[in-house]
Design a protein around this motif. Structure first.
Motif, PDB file in Angstrom:
ATOM      1  N   GLN A 180       5.807 -22.156  11.474  1.00  0.00           N
ATOM      2  CA  GLN A 180       5.647 -20.896  12.196  1.00  0.00           C
ATOM      3  C   GLN A 180       4.852 -19.890  11.363  1.00  0.00           C
ATOM      4  O   GLN A 180       5.124 -19.698  10.175  1.00  0.00           O
ATOM      5  N   PHE A 181       3.880 -19.260  12.034  1.00  0.00           N
ATOM      6  CA  PHE A 181       3.042 -18.255  11.396  1.00  0.00           C
ATOM      7  C   PHE A 181       3.164 -16.941  12.157  1.00  0.00           C
ATOM      8  O   PHE A 181       3.634 -16.904  13.300  1.00  0.00           O
ATOM      9  N   VAL A 182       2.733 -15.870  11.530  1.00  0.00           N
ATOM     10  CA  VAL A 182       2.788 -14.549  12.137  1.00  0.00           C
ATOM     11  C   VAL A 182       1.494 -13.809  11.816  1.00  0.00           C
ATOM     12  O   VAL A 182       0.912 -13.989  10.744  1.00  0.00           O
ATOM     13  N   LEU A 183       1.031 -13.007  12.777  1.00  0.00           N
ATOM     14  CA  LEU A 183      -0.145 -12.173  12.551  1.00  0.00           C
ATOM     15  C   LEU A 183       0.333 -10.793  12.095  1.00  0.00           C
ATOM     16  O   LEU A 183       0.950 -10.062  12.871  1.00  0.00           O
ATOM     17  N   PRO A 184       0.067 -10.405  10.840  1.00  0.00           N
ATOM     18  CA  PRO A 184       0.504  -9.092  10.361  1.00  0.00           C
ATOM     19  C   PRO A 184      -0.472  -7.986  10.769  1.00  0.00           C
ATOM     20  O   PRO A 184      -1.694  -8.157  10.667  1.00  0.00           O
ATOM     21  N   LEU A 185       0.068  -6.873  11.208  1.00  0.00           N
ATOM     22  CA  LEU A 185      -0.710  -5.662  11.434  1.00  0.00           C
ATOM     23  C   LEU A 185      -0.002  -4.517  10.726  1.00  0.00           C
ATOM     24  O   LEU A 185       1.231  -4.450  10.719  1.00  0.00           O
ATOM     25  N   VAL A 186      -0.773  -3.632  10.133  1.00  0.00           N
ATOM     26  CA  VAL A 186      -0.209  -2.455   9.459  1.00  0.00           C
ATOM     27  C   VAL A 186      -0.884  -1.222  10.030  1.00  0.00           C
ATOM     28  O   VAL A 186      -2.116  -1.133  10.067  1.00  0.00           O
ATOM     29  N   VAL A 188       3.689  -9.004  14.052  1.00  0.00           N
ATOM     30  CA  VAL A 188       4.621  -8.003  13.524  1.00  0.00           C
ATOM     31  C   VAL A 188       3.810  -6.828  13.000  1.00  0.00           C
ATOM     32  O   VAL A 188       2.847  -7.016  12.255  1.00  0.00           O
ATOM     33  N   VAL A 189       4.212  -5.639  13.408  1.00  0.00           N
ATOM     34  CA  VAL A 189       3.544  -4.409  12.988  1.00  0.00           C
ATOM     35  C   VAL A 189       4.429  -3.695  11.968  1.00  0.00           C
ATOM     36  O   VAL A 189       5.607  -3.429  12.223  1.00  0.00           O
ATOM     37  N   ARG A 190       3.853  -3.400  10.815  1.00  0.00           N
ATOM     38  CA  ARG A 190       4.529  -2.606   9.790  1.00  0.00           C
ATOM     39  C   ARG A 190       3.762  -1.303   9.596  1.00  0.00           C
ATOM     40  O   ARG A 190       2.635  -1.162  10.076  1.00  0.00           O
ATOM     41  N   ARG A 191       4.361  -0.362   8.915  1.00  0.00           N
ATOM     42  CA  ARG A 191       3.702   0.929   8.713  1.00  0.00           C
ATOM     43  C   ARG A 191       3.569   1.217   7.225  1.00  0.00           C
ATOM     44  O   ARG A 191       4.361   0.746   6.404  1.00  0.00           O
ATOM     45  N   ALA A 192       2.545   2.002   6.893  1.00  0.00           N
ATOM     46  CA  ALA A 192       2.282   2.330   5.491  1.00  0.00           C
ATOM     47  C   ALA A 192       1.616   3.691   5.417  1.00  0.00           C
ATOM     48  O   ALA A 192       1.004   4.169   6.367  1.00  0.00           O
ATOM     49  N   ARG A 193       1.729   4.290   4.244  1.00  0.00           N
ATOM     50  CA  ARG A 193       1.017   5.541   3.970  1.00  0.00           C
ATOM     51  C   ARG A 193       0.722   5.603   2.475  1.00  0.00           C
ATOM     52  O   ARG A 193       1.290   4.868   1.677  1.00  0.00           O
ATOM     53  N   GLY A 194      -0.208   6.488   2.113  1.00  0.00           N
ATOM     54  CA  GLY A 194      -0.496   6.732   0.712  1.00  0.00           C
ATOM     55  C   GLY A 194      -0.828   5.477  -0.060  1.00  0.00           C
ATOM     56  O   GLY A 194      -1.675   4.670   0.332  1.00  0.00           O
ATOM     57  N   ALA A 195      -0.142   5.296  -1.191  1.00  0.00           N
ATOM     58  CA  ALA A 195      -0.408   4.153  -2.063  1.00  0.00           C
ATOM     59  C   ALA A 195      -0.131   2.831  -1.368  1.00  0.00           C
ATOM     60  O   ALA A 195      -0.826   1.828  -1.627  1.00  0.00           O
ATOM     61  N   GLU A 196       0.878   2.805  -0.488  1.00  0.00           N
ATOM     62  CA  GLU A 196       1.180   1.577   0.244  1.00  0.00           C
ATOM     63  C   GLU A 196      -0.018   1.147   1.092  1.00  0.00           C
ATOM     64  O   GLU A 196      -0.371  -0.031   1.150  1.00  0.00           O
ATOM     65  N   TRP A 197      -0.622   2.127   1.756  1.00  0.00           N
ATOM     66  CA  TRP A 197      -1.787   1.825   2.589  1.00  0.00           C
ATOM     67  C   TRP A 197      -2.955   1.343   1.735  1.00  0.00           C
ATOM     68  O   TRP A 197      -3.648   0.392   2.096  1.00  0.00           O
ATOM     69  N   LYS A 225      -2.837  -0.224  -1.116  1.00  0.00           N
ATOM     70  CA  LYS A 225      -2.566  -1.592  -1.562  1.00  0.00           C
ATOM     71  C   LYS A 225      -2.797  -2.591  -0.421  1.00  0.00           C
ATOM     72  O   LYS A 225      -3.380  -3.659  -0.620  1.00  0.00           O
ATOM     73  N   ALA A 226      -2.333  -2.244   0.764  1.00  0.00           N
ATOM     74  CA  ALA A 226      -2.526  -3.131   1.912  1.00  0.00           C
ATOM     75  C   ALA A 226      -4.013  -3.299   2.219  1.00  0.00           C
ATOM     76  O   ALA A 226      -4.466  -4.386   2.569  1.00  0.00           O
ATOM     77  N   SER A 227      -4.765  -2.228   2.059  1.00  0.00           N
ATOM     78  CA  SER A 227      -6.195  -2.281   2.350  1.00  0.00           C
ATOM     79  C   SER A 227      -6.960  -3.146   1.365  1.00  0.00           C
ATOM     80  O   SER A 227      -8.099  -3.550   1.638  1.00  0.00           O
ATOM     81  N   GLY A 228      -6.357  -3.442   0.214  1.00  0.00           N
ATOM     82  CA  GLY A 228      -6.996  -4.301  -0.770  1.00  0.00           C
ATOM     83  C   GLY A 228      -6.883  -5.776  -0.451  1.00  0.00           C
ATOM     84  O   GLY A 228      -7.572  -6.597  -1.076  1.00  0.00           O
ATOM     85  N   LEU A 229      -6.037  -6.139   0.516  1.00  0.00           N
ATOM     86  CA  LEU A 229      -5.896  -7.538   0.903  1.00  0.00           C
ATOM     87  C   LEU A 229      -6.960  -7.919   1.924  1.00  0.00           C
ATOM     88  O   LEU A 229      -7.456  -7.071   2.665  1.00  0.00           O
ATOM     89  N   PRO A 230      -7.334  -9.208   2.001  1.00  0.00           N
ATOM     90  CA  PRO A 230      -8.295  -9.632   3.015  1.00  0.00           C
ATOM     91  C   PRO A 230      -7.798  -9.283   4.412  1.00  0.00           C
ATOM     92  O   PRO A 230      -6.656  -9.583   4.779  1.00  0.00           O
ATOM     93  N   GLY A 231      -8.637  -8.623   5.170  1.00  0.00           N
ATOM     94  CA  GLY A 231      -8.273  -8.202   6.509  1.00  0.00           C
ATOM     95  C   GLY A 231      -9.351  -7.301   7.068  1.00  0.00           C
ATOM     96  O   GLY A 231     -10.438  -7.182   6.506  1.00  0.00           O
ATOM     97  N   ILE A 232      -9.053  -6.670   8.202  1.00  0.00           N
ATOM     98  CA  ILE A 232     -10.024  -5.813   8.879  1.00  0.00           C
ATOM     99  C   ILE A 232      -9.309  -4.529   9.299  1.00  0.00           C
ATOM    100  O   ILE A 232      -8.258  -4.592   9.953  1.00  0.00           O
ATOM    101  N   THR A 233      -9.860  -3.392   8.952  1.00  0.00           N
ATOM    102  CA  THR A 233      -9.319  -2.117   9.403  1.00  0.00           C
ATOM    103  C   THR A 233     -10.088  -1.657  10.634  1.00  0.00           C
ATOM    104  O   THR A 233     -11.320  -1.605  10.614  1.00  0.00           O
ATOM    105  N   VAL A 234      -9.364  -1.346  11.691  1.00  0.00           N
ATOM    106  CA  VAL A 234      -9.950  -0.894  12.945  1.00  0.00           C
ATOM    107  C   VAL A 234      -9.527   0.549  13.168  1.00  0.00           C
ATOM    108  O   VAL A 234      -8.353   0.910  12.977  1.00  0.00           O
ATOM    109  N   VAL A 276      -5.536   0.887  11.978  1.00  0.00           N
ATOM    110  CA  VAL A 276      -4.706  -0.315  11.979  1.00  0.00           C
ATOM    111  C   VAL A 276      -5.460  -1.395  11.237  1.00  0.00           C
ATOM    112  O   VAL A 276      -6.636  -1.656  11.524  1.00  0.00           O
ATOM    113  N   ARG A 277      -4.799  -2.013  10.262  1.00  0.00           N
ATOM    114  CA  ARG A 277      -5.403  -3.131   9.533  1.00  0.00           C
ATOM    115  C   ARG A 277      -4.723  -4.416   9.979  1.00  0.00           C
ATOM    116  O   ARG A 277      -3.492  -4.514   9.991  1.00  0.00           O
TER     117      ARG A 277
END
Length: 247
Positions: free
Chosen positions: A25-31, A84-93, A95-104, A111-112
């Motif tokens: 089982q896999f999941v598509l993460p969104l932040v 699954v959608v998670r939320r982030a702000r500041g430093a958390e965001w 760090k998340a933005s440093g992972l492979p993905g796409i910010t829209v 949303v990344r």
């Protein structure tokens, strides 16, 4: 956890005889970025999440035979379709933005979306982010949807957090994507995957769910009981799926 169906697909509420349940089982993460001083409007976040899913599904890294995300997307689609959608702000965001993905980006929402990961194998930068209780509001009622573009209609009988509703909107967008041919996909992509997310009134919801439109059915693992959550209506110009007369 979520599941996706359409009138032409089998019900996705778990069935032990379904081979997808025995597959990994896999999941598509969104932040979603939610800063304390400037949270996005709810509808903006829902529409941006739906567009983020479409952006990933159309990205060459997910579609080319040798794309770096292609196998992960295939593994995800071979099992249950979970988002699954998670939320982030500041430093958390950051760090998340440093992972492979796409910010829209939406009007104000960000949303990344990340390539699918094993259900129990989230990156450490994401696994600690909050998933429950993501609440957002619309400061004003959203305008009528653009008839040229598709609409993802939410079930008016359900009370969902913004995070849950974002995942459901993503499911609806994915159903629309699956139903389109290459020419329609390209035209919609060139329009930036513009779409609307709105909550139907009770009478319209009854009409939508009886019309043969693609429907999203949630498996009922979180927040709500199993049942229909989204009806997908096509636009007059983009995403030429069936549609009803707009209110």
């Amino acid at each position: 956890m979520e599941a996706v169906t359409s009138p032409d697909l089998p019900d996705e509420i778990p069935d032990t005889s379904d081979p997808r349940d025995s597959a990994p089982q896999f999941v598509l993460p969104l932040v979603v970025r939610i800063e304390k001083t400037a949270p996005p409007a709810r509808t903006d976040a829902l529409e941006t999440a739906a567009r983020a899913v479409l952006t990933l599904l159309s990205d060459a890294r997910a579609t080319d035979e040798d794309g770096e995300w292609t196998q992960a997307v295939r593994n995800w689609e071979d099992a249950r379709i979970r988002k699954v959608v998670r939320r982030a702000r500041g430093a958390e965001w950051r760090k998340a933005s440093g992972l492979p993905g796409i910010t829209v980006h939406g009007a104000a929402a960000e949303v990344r979306v990340f390539p699918p990961v094993p259900l129990d194998g989230w990156p450490k930068e994401l696994v600690k982010l909050q998933v429950s209780g993501t609440e957002l509001d619309d400061p004003e009622p959203p305008a009528a949807p653009d008839p040229a573009r598709p609409v993802l209609w939410l079930n008016p009988e359900l009370k969902m957090t913004a995070g849950k509703a974002m995942a459901q909107a993503g499911h609806g967008a994915q159903l629309a994507w699956w139903a389109l041919d290459e020419a329609a996909r390209k035209a919609w992509q060139e329009d930036g995957f513009a779409l609307s997310v709105r909550t139907a009134d009770a009478a319209r919801w009854a009409e939508l769910t009886a019309s043969g439109l693609p429907l999203v059915r949630d498996a009922g693992f979180t927040e709500i009981a199993p049942g229909l959550t989204v009806a997908v209506e096509g636009g007059e110009r983009y995403c030429p799926l069936p549609r009803l007369r707009r209110p």
